[in-house]
Write a protein that holds these residues in place. Sequence first.
Motif, PDB file in Angstrom:
ATOM      1  N   PHE A  15       0.454  -1.226   0.281  1.00 47.04           N
ATOM      2  CA  PHE A  15      -0.131  -0.176  -0.342  1.00 47.04           C
ATOM      3  C   PHE A  15       0.959   1.073  -0.108  1.00 47.04           C
ATOM      4  O   PHE A  15       2.367   0.959   0.394  1.00 47.04           O
ATOM      5  CB  PHE A  15      -0.865  -0.078   1.288  1.00 47.04           C
ATOM      6  N   LEU A  16       0.276   2.829  -0.246  1.00 45.20           N
ATOM      7  CA  LEU A  16       0.709   3.342  -0.302  1.00 45.20           C
ATOM      8  C   LEU A  16       0.632   4.674   0.232  1.00 45.20           C
ATOM      9  O   LEU A  16      -0.544   5.298  -0.296  1.00 45.20           O
ATOM     10  CB  LEU A  16       1.015   4.108  -1.599  1.00 45.20           C
ATOM     11  N   LEU A  17       1.630   5.272   1.094  1.00 44.67           N
ATOM     12  CA  LEU A  17       1.067   6.550   1.764  1.00 44.67           C
ATOM     13  C   LEU A  17       2.108   7.801   0.984  1.00 44.67           C
ATOM     14  O   LEU A  17       3.252   7.778   1.123  1.00 44.67           O
ATOM     15  CB  LEU A  17       1.652   7.227   3.105  1.00 44.67           C
ATOM     16  N   ALA A  18       1.039   8.704   0.365  1.00 46.16           N
ATOM     17  CA  ALA A  18       1.862   9.160   0.009  1.00 46.16           C
ATOM     18  C   ALA A  18       0.886  11.087  -0.664  1.00 46.16           C
ATOM     19  O   ALA A  18      -0.076  10.710  -0.228  1.00 46.16           O
ATOM     20  CB  ALA A  18       1.921   8.889  -1.899  1.00 46.16           C
ATOM     21  N   GLY A  19       1.816  12.068  -0.522  1.00 44.53           N
ATOM     22  CA  GLY A  19       1.542  12.829  -0.722  1.00 44.53           C
ATOM     23  C   GLY A  19       2.260  14.428  -0.153  1.00 44.53           C
ATOM     24  O   GLY A  19       3.687  14.036  -0.131  1.00 44.53           O
ATOM     25  N   PRO A  20       1.826  15.382  -0.383  1.00 44.27           N
ATOM     26  CA  PRO A  20       2.742  16.982   0.141  1.00 44.27           C
ATOM     27  C   PRO A  20       3.240  16.616   1.639  1.00 44.27           C
ATOM     28  O   PRO A  20       2.574  15.638   1.721  1.00 44.27           O
ATOM     29  CB  PRO A  20       2.378  17.865  -0.286  1.00 44.27           C
ATOM     30  N   CYS A  21       4.496  17.284   1.879  1.00 46.62           N
ATOM     31  CA  CYS A  21       4.914  17.232   2.753  1.00 46.62           C
ATOM     32  C   CYS A  21       4.325  17.936   4.555  1.00 46.62           C
ATOM     33  O   CYS A  21       3.459  17.284   5.045  1.00 46.62           O
ATOM     34  CB  CYS A  21       6.517  17.584   3.133  1.00 46.62           C
ATOM     35  N   VAL A  22       4.170  19.177   3.634  1.00 46.71           N
ATOM     36  CA  VAL A  22       2.832  19.792   4.519  1.00 46.71           C
ATOM     37  C   VAL A  22       1.472  20.400   4.318  1.00 46.71           C
ATOM     38  O   VAL A  22       2.039  20.823   2.608  1.00 46.71           O
ATOM     39  CB  VAL A  22       3.552  21.291   5.900  1.00 46.71           C
ATOM     40  N   ILE A  23       0.425  20.471   4.195  1.00 51.20           N
ATOM     41  CA  ILE A  23      -0.821  21.004   3.630  1.00 51.20           C
ATOM     42  C   ILE A  23       0.012  22.779   3.168  1.00 51.20           C
ATOM     43  O   ILE A  23       0.314  23.293   4.349  1.00 51.20           O
ATOM     44  CB  ILE A  23      -1.886  20.909   4.179  1.00 51.20           C
ATOM     45  N   GLU A  24       0.234  23.154   1.656  1.00 53.42           N
ATOM     46  CA  GLU A  24       0.078  24.296   2.323  1.00 53.42           C
ATOM     47  C   GLU A  24      -0.408  25.125   1.496  1.00 53.42           C
ATOM     48  O   GLU A  24      -0.488  26.139   1.354  1.00 53.42           O
ATOM     49  CB  GLU A  24       1.504  24.535   0.339  1.00 53.42           C
ATOM     50  N   GLY A  25      -1.502  24.262   0.844  1.00 51.87           N
ATOM     51  CA  GLY A  25      -2.864  24.991   0.486  1.00 51.87           C
ATOM     52  C   GLY A  25      -3.979  24.402  -0.256  1.00 51.87           C
ATOM     53  O   GLY A  25      -3.999  22.663  -0.239  1.00 51.87           O
ATOM     54  N   GLU A  26      -5.389  24.594  -0.349  1.00 55.71           N
ATOM     55  CA  GLU A  26      -6.228  23.328  -0.985  1.00 55.71           C
ATOM     56  C   GLU A  26      -6.206  23.044  -2.193  1.00 55.71           C
ATOM     57  O   GLU A  26      -6.368  21.927  -2.256  1.00 55.71           O
ATOM     58  CB  GLU A  26      -7.837  23.933  -0.652  1.00 55.71           C
ATOM     59  N   ASP A  27      -5.656  24.017  -3.300  1.00 52.09           N
ATOM     60  CA  ASP A  27      -5.690  23.545  -4.348  1.00 52.09           C
ATOM     61  C   ASP A  27      -4.986  22.303  -4.626  1.00 52.09           C
ATOM     62  O   ASP A  27      -5.104  21.948  -5.995  1.00 52.09           O
ATOM     63  CB  ASP A  27      -5.258  24.565  -5.662  1.00 52.09           C
ATOM     64  N   MET A  28      -4.032  22.980  -4.028  1.00 49.82           N
ATOM     65  CA  MET A  28      -2.286  22.459  -4.082  1.00 49.82           C
ATOM     66  C   MET A  28      -2.439  20.728  -3.981  1.00 49.82           C
ATOM     67  O   MET A  28      -2.484  19.794  -4.528  1.00 49.82           O
ATOM     68  CB  MET A  28      -1.429  22.698  -3.961  1.00 49.82           C
ATOM     69  N   MET A 231       6.456   7.333   0.553  1.00 46.35           N
ATOM     70  CA  MET A 231       6.826   8.799  -0.707  1.00 46.35           C
ATOM     71  C   MET A 231       6.298  10.186  -0.602  1.00 46.35           C
ATOM     72  O   MET A 231       4.673  10.412  -0.802  1.00 46.35           O
ATOM     73  CB  MET A 231       6.785   8.250  -1.668  1.00 46.35           C
ATOM     74  N   GLU A 232       6.787  11.108   0.148  1.00 49.13           N
ATOM     75  CA  GLU A 232       5.866  12.267  -0.370  1.00 49.13           C
ATOM     76  C   GLU A 232       6.894  13.054  -0.751  1.00 49.13           C
ATOM     77  O   GLU A 232       7.491  13.123  -2.240  1.00 49.13           O
ATOM     78  CB  GLU A 232       7.192  13.230   0.972  1.00 49.13           C
ATOM     79  N   THR A 233       5.877  13.437  -2.132  1.00 44.94           N
ATOM     80  CA  THR A 233       5.760  14.059  -2.754  1.00 44.94           C
ATOM     81  C   THR A 233       4.958  15.123  -4.033  1.00 44.94           C
ATOM     82  O   THR A 233       4.183  16.211  -3.216  1.00 44.94           O
ATOM     83  CB  THR A 233       4.514  13.341  -4.573  1.00 44.94           C
ATOM     84  N   HIS A 234       4.979  15.953  -4.651  1.00 46.60           N
ATOM     85  CA  HIS A 234       4.702  17.470  -4.752  1.00 46.60           C
ATOM     86  C   HIS A 234       5.128  17.719  -6.192  1.00 46.60           C
ATOM     87  O   HIS A 234       5.694  16.880  -7.063  1.00 46.60           O
ATOM     88  CB  HIS A 234       5.722  18.513  -4.500  1.00 46.60           C
ATOM     89  N   GLU A 235       4.511  19.215  -6.899  1.00 46.17           N
ATOM     90  CA  GLU A 235       5.175  19.103  -8.848  1.00 46.17           C
ATOM     91  C   GLU A 235       6.120  19.740  -8.503  1.00 46.17           C
ATOM     92  O   GLU A 235       6.323  19.426  -9.785  1.00 46.17           O
ATOM     93  CB  GLU A 235       3.365  20.143  -8.256  1.00 46.17           C
ATOM     94  N   ASP A 236       6.918  20.256  -8.231  1.00 46.23           N
ATOM     95  CA  ASP A 236       7.794  21.245  -8.054  1.00 46.23           C
ATOM     96  C   ASP A 236       8.758  21.357  -7.190  1.00 46.23           C
ATOM     97  O   ASP A 236       8.615  22.133  -5.919  1.00 46.23           O
ATOM     98  CB  ASP A 236       7.292  22.648  -8.793  1.00 46.23           C
ATOM     99  N   PRO A 237       9.268  19.692  -6.454  1.00 46.40           N
ATOM    100  CA  PRO A 237       9.512  19.717  -5.122  1.00 46.40           C
ATOM    101  C   PRO A 237      10.839  20.989  -4.249  1.00 46.40           C
ATOM    102  O   PRO A 237      10.983  21.449  -3.331  1.00 46.40           O
ATOM    103  CB  PRO A 237      10.606  18.334  -4.726  1.00 46.40           C
ATOM    104  N   SER A 238      11.365  21.885  -5.683  1.00 48.92           N
ATOM    105  CA  SER A 238      12.354  23.072  -5.436  1.00 48.92           C
ATOM    106  C   SER A 238      11.236  24.360  -4.968  1.00 48.92           C
ATOM    107  O   SER A 238      12.314  25.289  -4.469  1.00 48.92           O
ATOM    108  CB  SER A 238      13.032  23.360  -6.801  1.00 48.92           C
ATOM    109  N   LYS A 239      10.440  23.809  -4.932  1.00 43.52           N
ATOM    110  CA  LYS A 239       9.482  25.089  -4.341  1.00 43.52           C
ATOM    111  C   LYS A 239       8.701  24.993  -3.187  1.00 43.52           C
ATOM    112  O   LYS A 239       7.662  25.355  -2.402  1.00 43.52           O
ATOM    113  CB  LYS A 239       7.818  25.538  -5.315  1.00 43.52           C
ATOM    114  N   ALA A 240       8.706  23.553  -2.811  1.00 44.50           N
ATOM    115  CA  ALA A 240       8.394  23.386  -1.800  1.00 44.50           C
ATOM    116  C   ALA A 240       8.785  23.511  -0.803  1.00 44.50           C
ATOM    117  O   ALA A 240       9.509  24.188  -0.112  1.00 44.50           O
ATOM    118  CB  ALA A 240       8.148  21.153  -1.536  1.00 44.50           C
TER     119      ALA A 240
END
Length: 267
Positions: A15-28, A231-240
């Motif tokens: 199974f997979l637990l994945a998403g951003p490290c921290v909630i930055e906003g609803e749309d993201m 796994m933490e994942t982001h659309e653009d890790p450089s801007k996370a």
Amino acid sequence: MIKNISDLKRDDMFFLLAGPCVIEGEDMALRIAERVVKITDNLHIPYVFKGSYRKANRSRLDSFTGIGDEKALKILAKVRSTFDVPVVTDIHTASEAEMAAEYVDVLQIPAFLCRQTDLLVAAARTGKIVNIKKGQFLSPAAMRFAADKVVEAGNDQVMLTERGTMFGYQDLIVDYRGIPEMQSFGHPVVLDVTHSLQQPNQTSGVTGGMPQLIETVAKAGVAVGVDGLFMETHEDPSKAKSDGAYMLKLDLLEDLLVKLVRIRQSL
């Protein structure tokens, strides 16, 4: 929505637990959830959306910690209801357990706090699944006692997460022998792929990492027989705003999971 680990754990698939490290906003959060749900549905991978409503452990006082507890928890709840997926978030004090449990399905105990008895007991008493991250300073064998605290508090829905062990001051290493050892306690074991690639204690006060090794660490974990991947994942890790140095770029997730599914199916 899941109430038991059996709703996630399958012998033929991780199974997979994945998403951003921290909630930055609803749309993201909604965009990331939508992408990952589509990928995991196609690959028949049980999925839990991950997002911290607050990042309490930061190297520097000026580091981003969140958008506000209630606001972020409500976003997690919206992800949960919109995509019909369970969600997981970290808690940091005993008083947070009941609050967070109103919005999420899995309460996660951060690695640095994995021995905090009052925190473990408070999480257990919510009745939610409790995911305990192994401290960077602990042996796999020592995690039996952290799990026992939750079970003895009346909750047998426990997962343990391997996230690397300190290797000198500024590096971590994964000892894959610890995965079957912790599985022997009777609880599913998750491999936190991205946090295992941290390079902490940098002189800049910003944690570094080696994201180029995400595929290597994940493949090894699946080959060893880990029950789940984190796994933490982001659309653009450089801007996370947190953990960007070792996140997986969202565009790379599907290809990686395809490879990992093939490994699991070959075992």
